[in-house]
Design a protein around this motif. Structure first.
Motif, PDB file in Angstrom:
ATOM      1  N   ALA A   1       4.780   1.038   0.852  1.00  0.00           N
ATOM      2  CA  ALA A   1       5.627   0.065   0.168  1.00  0.00           C
ATOM      3  C   ALA A   1       6.348   0.749  -0.986  1.00  0.00           C
ATOM      4  CB  ALA A   1       4.795  -1.108  -0.356  1.00  0.00           C
ATOM      5  N   VAL A   2       7.638   0.484  -1.090  1.00  0.00           N
ATOM      6  CA  VAL A   2       8.449   1.058  -2.163  1.00  0.00           C
ATOM      7  C   VAL A   2       9.055  -0.087  -2.968  1.00  0.00           C
ATOM      8  CG1 VAL A   2      10.349   2.595  -2.759  1.00  0.00           C
ATOM      9  CG2 VAL A   2       9.013   3.015  -0.673  1.00  0.00           C
ATOM     10  N   LEU A   3       8.646  -0.202  -4.222  1.00  0.00           N
ATOM     11  CA  LEU A   3       9.206  -1.206  -5.116  1.00  0.00           C
ATOM     12  C   LEU A   3      10.253  -0.522  -5.984  1.00  0.00           C
ATOM     13  CD1 LEU A   3       8.934  -4.200  -6.141  1.00  0.00           C
ATOM     14  CD2 LEU A   3       7.533  -3.253  -7.991  1.00  0.00           C
ATOM     15  N   SER A   4      11.503  -0.977  -5.877  1.00  0.00           N
ATOM     16  CA  SER A   4      12.602  -0.349  -6.604  1.00  0.00           C
ATOM     17  C   SER A   4      13.096  -1.253  -7.719  1.00  0.00           C
ATOM     18  CB  SER A   4      13.754  -0.022  -5.651  1.00  0.00           C
ATOM     19  OG  SER A   4      13.350   0.933  -4.695  1.00  0.00           O
ATOM     20  N   ASP A   5      13.137  -0.695  -8.924  1.00  0.00           N
ATOM     21  CA  ASP A   5      13.714  -1.369 -10.085  1.00  0.00           C
ATOM     22  C   ASP A   5      15.186  -0.982 -10.111  1.00  0.00           C
ATOM     23  OD1 ASP A   5      14.633  -2.104 -12.602  1.00  0.00           O
ATOM     24  OD2 ASP A   5      12.744  -1.648 -13.601  1.00  0.00           O
ATOM     25  N   LEU A   6      16.056  -1.879  -9.644  1.00  0.00           N
ATOM     26  CA  LEU A   6      17.458  -1.549  -9.456  1.00  0.00           C
ATOM     27  C   LEU A   6      18.180  -1.298 -10.769  1.00  0.00           C
ATOM     28  CD1 LEU A   6      18.340  -4.143  -6.665  1.00  0.00           C
ATOM     29  CD2 LEU A   6      17.511  -1.791  -6.415  1.00  0.00           C
ATOM     30  N   SER A   7      17.789  -1.998 -11.815  1.00  0.00           N
ATOM     31  CA  SER A   7      18.491  -1.840 -13.087  1.00  0.00           C
ATOM     32  C   SER A   7      18.053  -0.581 -13.831  1.00  0.00           C
ATOM     33  CB  SER A   7      18.286  -3.073 -13.975  1.00  0.00           C
ATOM     34  OG  SER A   7      16.921  -3.261 -14.262  1.00  0.00           O
ATOM     35  N   ALA A   8      16.810  -0.127 -13.605  1.00  0.00           N
ATOM     36  CA  ALA A   8      16.314   1.081 -14.270  1.00  0.00           C
ATOM     37  C   ALA A   8      16.497   2.324 -13.415  1.00  0.00           C
ATOM     38  CB  ALA A   8      14.831   0.914 -14.617  1.00  0.00           C
ATOM     39  N   ASP A   9      16.974   2.143 -12.159  1.00  0.00           N
ATOM     40  CA  ASP A   9      17.154   3.255 -11.221  1.00  0.00           C
ATOM     41  C   ASP A   9      15.849   4.039 -11.062  1.00  0.00           C
ATOM     42  OD1 ASP A   9      18.576   4.714  -9.379  1.00  0.00           O
ATOM     43  OD2 ASP A   9      19.453   6.077 -10.849  1.00  0.00           O
ATOM     44  N   LYS A  10      14.789   3.310 -10.709  1.00  0.00           N
ATOM     45  CA  LYS A  10      13.457   3.917 -10.574  1.00  0.00           C
ATOM     46  C   LYS A  10      12.719   3.222  -9.440  1.00  0.00           C
ATOM     47  CE  LYS A  10      11.359   5.013 -14.347  1.00  0.00           C
ATOM     48  NZ  LYS A  10      10.611   4.968 -15.630  1.00  0.00           N
ATOM     49  N   SER A  11      11.889   3.974  -8.708  1.00  0.00           N
ATOM     50  CA  SER A  11      11.114   3.412  -7.607  1.00  0.00           C
ATOM     51  C   SER A  11       9.643   3.787  -7.736  1.00  0.00           C
ATOM     52  CB  SER A  11      11.646   3.915  -6.254  1.00  0.00           C
ATOM     53  OG  SER A  11      12.953   3.458  -6.025  1.00  0.00           O
ATOM     54  N   TYR A  12       8.793   2.914  -7.184  1.00  0.00           N
ATOM     55  CA  TYR A  12       7.345   3.106  -7.218  1.00  0.00           C
ATOM     56  C   TYR A  12       6.836   3.044  -5.780  1.00  0.00           C
ATOM     57  CZ  TYR A  12       8.248   1.799 -12.071  1.00  0.00           C
ATOM     58  OH  TYR A  12       8.766   1.723 -13.345  1.00  0.00           O
ATOM     59  N   VAL A  13       6.196   4.102  -5.328  1.00  0.00           N
ATOM     60  CA  VAL A  13       5.759   4.205  -3.936  1.00  0.00           C
ATOM     61  C   VAL A  13       4.237   4.104  -3.853  1.00  0.00           C
ATOM     62  CG1 VAL A  13       5.796   5.587  -1.827  1.00  0.00           C
ATOM     63  CG2 VAL A  13       7.707   5.742  -3.461  1.00  0.00           C
ATOM     64  N   TYR A  14       3.765   3.088  -3.131  1.00  0.00           N
ATOM     65  CA  TYR A  14       2.350   2.965  -2.795  1.00  0.00           C
ATOM     66  C   TYR A  14       2.203   3.242  -1.301  1.00  0.00           C
ATOM     67  CZ  TYR A  14       1.031   0.674  -7.217  1.00  0.00           C
ATOM     68  OH  TYR A  14       0.770   0.397  -8.533  1.00  0.00           O
ATOM     69  N   GLY A  15       1.129   3.906  -0.914  1.00  0.00           N
ATOM     70  CA  GLY A  15       0.939   4.202   0.492  1.00  0.00           C
ATOM     71  C   GLY A  15      -0.508   4.160   0.913  1.00  0.00           C
ATOM     72  N   GLY A  16      -0.784   3.423   1.998  1.00  0.00           N
ATOM     73  CA  GLY A  16      -2.111   3.403   2.596  1.00  0.00           C
ATOM     74  C   GLY A  16      -2.197   4.433   3.705  1.00  0.00           C
ATOM     75  N   ALA A  17      -2.952   4.117   4.752  1.00  0.00           N
ATOM     76  CA  ALA A  17      -3.156   5.065   5.847  1.00  0.00           C
ATOM     77  C   ALA A  17      -1.842   5.457   6.516  1.00  0.00           C
ATOM     78  CB  ALA A  17      -4.112   4.462   6.876  1.00  0.00           C
ATOM     79  N   PHE A  18      -0.870   4.557   6.531  1.00  0.00           N
ATOM     80  CA  PHE A  18       0.397   4.868   7.176  1.00  0.00           C
ATOM     81  C   PHE A  18       1.129   6.002   6.462  1.00  0.00           C
ATOM     82  CE2 PHE A  18       4.916   3.976   8.274  1.00  0.00           C
ATOM     83  CZ  PHE A  18       4.792   4.179   9.644  1.00  0.00           C
ATOM     84  N   ALA A  19       0.873   6.165   5.165  1.00  0.00           N
ATOM     85  CA  ALA A  19       1.477   7.279   4.434  1.00  0.00           C
ATOM     86  C   ALA A  19       1.000   8.614   4.987  1.00  0.00           C
ATOM     87  CB  ALA A  19       1.151   7.171   2.948  1.00  0.00           C
ATOM     88  N   GLU A  20      -0.270   8.675   5.392  1.00  0.00           N
ATOM     89  CA  GLU A  20      -0.791   9.903   5.988  1.00  0.00           C
ATOM     90  C   GLU A  20      -0.147  10.160   7.339  1.00  0.00           C
ATOM     91  OE1 GLU A  20      -5.017   9.451   6.068  1.00  0.00           O
ATOM     92  OE2 GLU A  20      -5.235   9.986   3.951  1.00  0.00           O
ATOM     93  N   PHE A  21       0.115   9.094   8.081  1.00  0.00           N
ATOM     94  CA  PHE A  21       0.804   9.236   9.364  1.00  0.00           C
ATOM     95  C   PHE A  21       2.180   9.863   9.160  1.00  0.00           C
ATOM     96  CE2 PHE A  21       3.941   7.433  12.331  1.00  0.00           C
ATOM     97  CZ  PHE A  21       3.419   7.873  13.536  1.00  0.00           C
ATOM     98  N   LEU A  22       2.875   9.443   8.102  1.00  0.00           N
ATOM     99  CA  LEU A  22       4.199   9.984   7.816  1.00  0.00           C
ATOM    100  C   LEU A  22       4.141  11.366   7.173  1.00  0.00           C
ATOM    101  CD1 LEU A  22       6.180   6.917   6.390  1.00  0.00           C
ATOM    102  CD2 LEU A  22       6.384   7.946   8.662  1.00  0.00           C
ATOM    103  N   GLY A  23       2.949  11.754   6.740  1.00  0.00           N
ATOM    104  CA  GLY A  23       2.803  13.064   6.121  1.00  0.00           C
ATOM    105  C   GLY A  23       3.239  13.122   4.678  1.00  0.00           C
ATOM    106  N   ILE A  24       3.164  11.967   3.974  1.00  0.00           N
ATOM    107  CA  ILE A  24       3.568  11.970   2.566  1.00  0.00           C
ATOM    108  C   ILE A  24       2.393  11.755   1.620  1.00  0.00           C
ATOM    109  CG2 ILE A  24       5.897  11.183   3.106  1.00  0.00           C
ATOM    110  CD1 ILE A  24       5.117   8.395   2.213  1.00  0.00           C
ATOM    111  N   GLY A  25       1.191  11.565   2.152  1.00  0.00           N
ATOM    112  CA  GLY A  25       0.015  11.435   1.301  1.00  0.00           C
ATOM    113  C   GLY A  25      -0.185  10.027   0.777  1.00  0.00           C
ATOM    114  N   ARG A  26      -1.433   9.626   0.674  1.00  0.00           N
ATOM    115  CA  ARG A  26      -1.752   8.276   0.187  1.00  0.00           C
ATOM    116  C   ARG A  26      -1.463   8.138  -1.305  1.00  0.00           C
ATOM    117  NH1 ARG A  26      -6.774   5.123   2.894  1.00  0.00           N
ATOM    118  NH2 ARG A  26      -6.679   5.970   5.012  1.00  0.00           N
ATOM    119  N   GLN A  27      -1.035   6.944  -1.664  1.00  0.00           N
ATOM    120  CA  GLN A  27      -0.859   6.567  -3.071  1.00  0.00           C
ATOM    121  C   GLN A  27      -1.380   5.141  -3.187  1.00  0.00           C
ATOM    122  OE1 GLN A  27       0.464   8.589  -5.449  1.00  0.00           O
ATOM    123  NE2 GLN A  27       1.014  10.244  -4.053  1.00  0.00           N
TER     124      GLN A  27
END
Length: 258
Positions: free
Chosen positions: A45-71
């Motif tokens: 899940a990627v939560l993007s703060d459009l006005s601050a131009d910043k994003s927060y990425v959380y990742g479960g097991a699917f993040a490992e599938f994509l090869g980006i590591g859990r968060q």
């Protein structure tokens, strides 16, 4: 093809997004909600703060599938409203289609009362690389969680997970806009007319860019100054989320803007 999407980088320009303070703690509450959702769904899940131009990425097991590591506890913080860490894994053809879907979604929401915008989402199936470099079909959704205090779209949420139907059924990205309250799939004709996204003059400039004309040549053809041409080019790139002329023409052609 290089990354086609630097995304809507001002489809949000149409809103003239600015940093606007909202209720204290709203961002923190939204982050906690997203964190809990990822813990349940094991998605990314990627939560993007459009006005601050910043994003927060959380990742479960699917993040490992994509090869980006859990968060799962502390999000990966990106200094951009776009999750390039994931975009780079999406098949370029699907990335363009997804880009067009999101531009149309933004245009669709733009004519609504702010209180209704949060009731809708997009859904599509895209091809993405796994950790081993193999393409697989994955499910993608976009929705907006909050407006800011000025009634403008503020917090956007992108979700990535395994598809909920067999890849053999997938032709294209099968993009759609959905009313989350009713389950209704919005008829395509209600959101595919994006002709008002760019002005008639911008369309003329785009046509010249497509024809391979440089800014000086465009200025001569349209009888305007080169500074005006460059301003139009910047506005076009912003509205179409394009990093260069090639991407702008490709996106505009796909959306039947030129």
């Amino acid at each position: 093809m290089d990354s086609i999407i630097q995304q809507l980088e001002d489809g949000f320009a149409a809103q003239q997004l600015q940093r606007v303070d909202s209720s204290p703690g709203e961002l923190e509450q939204a982050l906690l909600t997203v964190k809990a959702y990822v813990a349940i769904e094991n998605c990314v899940a990627v939560l993007s703060d459009l006005s601050a131009d910043k994003s927060y990425v959380y990742g479960g097991a699917f993040a490992e599938f994509l090869g980006i590591g859990r968060q799962t506890e502390t999000p990966l913080v990106l200094a951009s409203k776009w999750e390039d860490v994931i975009y780079g894994k999406i098949h370029p053809d699907d990335l363009l289609e997804r880009h067009v879907l999101e531009l149309r979604f933004f245009h669709f929401l733009g004519v609504m009362d702010p209180s209704q915008r949060l009731d809708f989402s997009t859904a599509c199936i895209i091809r993405a690389l796994d950790g081993a470099g193999e393409y697989h079909h994955i499910h993608h959704r976009t929705l907006y969680l909050r407006n800011n205090s000025k009634g403008r779209l503020w917090l956007a949420l992108c979700l990535y997970n395994f598809p909920n139907y067999a890849p053999s059924q997938v032709v294209g990205i099968q993009g759609k806009i959905i009313n989350n309250k009713t389950g209704e799939v919005i008829p395509v004709e209600q959101y595919t007319n994006c002709s008002s996204m760019i002005s008639s003059r911008e369309r003329e400039v785009l046509g010249c860019i497509r024809d391979g004309l440089a800014s000086k040549e465009i200025a001569h053809r349209l009888h305007i100054s080169i500074n005006t041409v460059n301003r139009h080019r910047q506005n076009i790139f912003a509205k179409l989320g394009a990093k260069n002329a090639v991407e702008a023409v490709q996106t505009a052609t796909t959306m039947n803007l030129i």
